[in-house]
Scaffold this motif. Structure first.
Motif, short mmCIF file in Angstrom:
data_model
loop_
_atom_site.label_atom_id
_atom_site.label_comp_id
_atom_site.label_asym_id
_atom_site.label_seq_id
_atom_site.Cartn_x
_atom_site.Cartn_y
_atom_site.Cartn_z
N VAL A 1 -6.77 20.56 -35.27
CA VAL A 1 -6.05 19.48 -35.70
C VAL A 1 -4.53 20.31 -36.15
CG1 VAL A 1 -5.55 18.10 -37.75
CG2 VAL A 1 -7.56 17.98 -36.53
N SER A 2 -4.66 21.24 -36.47
CA SER A 2 -3.32 22.11 -36.78
C SER A 2 -2.73 22.35 -35.68
CB SER A 2 -3.60 23.21 -37.60
OG SER A 2 -4.31 24.26 -36.74
N PHE B 1 1.96 21.07 -30.47
CA PHE B 1 1.87 20.41 -28.97
C PHE B 1 2.83 19.35 -28.74
CE2 PHE B 1 -2.30 22.52 -28.24
CZ PHE B 1 -1.77 23.47 -27.24
N LEU B 2 2.84 18.51 -29.99
CA LEU B 2 3.74 17.35 -29.79
C LEU B 2 5.02 17.80 -29.98
CD1 LEU B 2 1.65 14.72 -32.03
CD2 LEU B 2 1.99 14.97 -29.61
N SER B 3 5.27 18.51 -30.75
CA SER B 3 6.97 19.21 -30.98
C SER B 3 7.24 19.84 -29.64
CB SER B 3 6.91 20.41 -31.96
OG SER B 3 7.97 21.14 -32.08
N SER B 4 6.50 20.51 -28.98
CA SER B 4 7.12 21.12 -27.62
C SER B 4 7.27 19.96 -26.73
CB SER B 4 5.97 22.02 -27.14
OG SER B 4 5.87 23.06 -27.96
N ILE B 5 6.31 19.03 -26.39
CA ILE B 5 6.57 17.84 -25.68
C ILE B 5 7.79 16.93 -26.13
CG2 ILE B 5 5.39 15.65 -25.19
CD1 ILE B 5 2.84 16.97 -25.25
#
Length: 61
Positions: A34-35, A40-44
């Protein structure tokens, strides 16, 4: 006066302890997974913003 304070067998107690240890390990692994999701979302999101800027500069947008 002797009184049975615990009628729980050793095997049962060991199974309960093993179950609790397994639950803690599963929760630790899930916490790590979860951490990682925000990273990953930030990179996307960063990639998407960069893609939009490049497409805008190339007049494709």
């Amino acid at each position: 006066m002797t009184r049975d304070r615990a009628s729980l067998e050793v095997d049962t107690l060991l199974k309960v302890i093993l179950l609790l240890v397994a639950a803690v390990l599963v929760l630790e692994i899930l916490g790590e997974i979860v951490s990682l999701i925000p990273a990953f979302l930030s990179s996307i999101v960063t990639l998407a913003i960069a893609l939009v800027i490049v497409l805008w500069l190339l007049d494709r947008l």
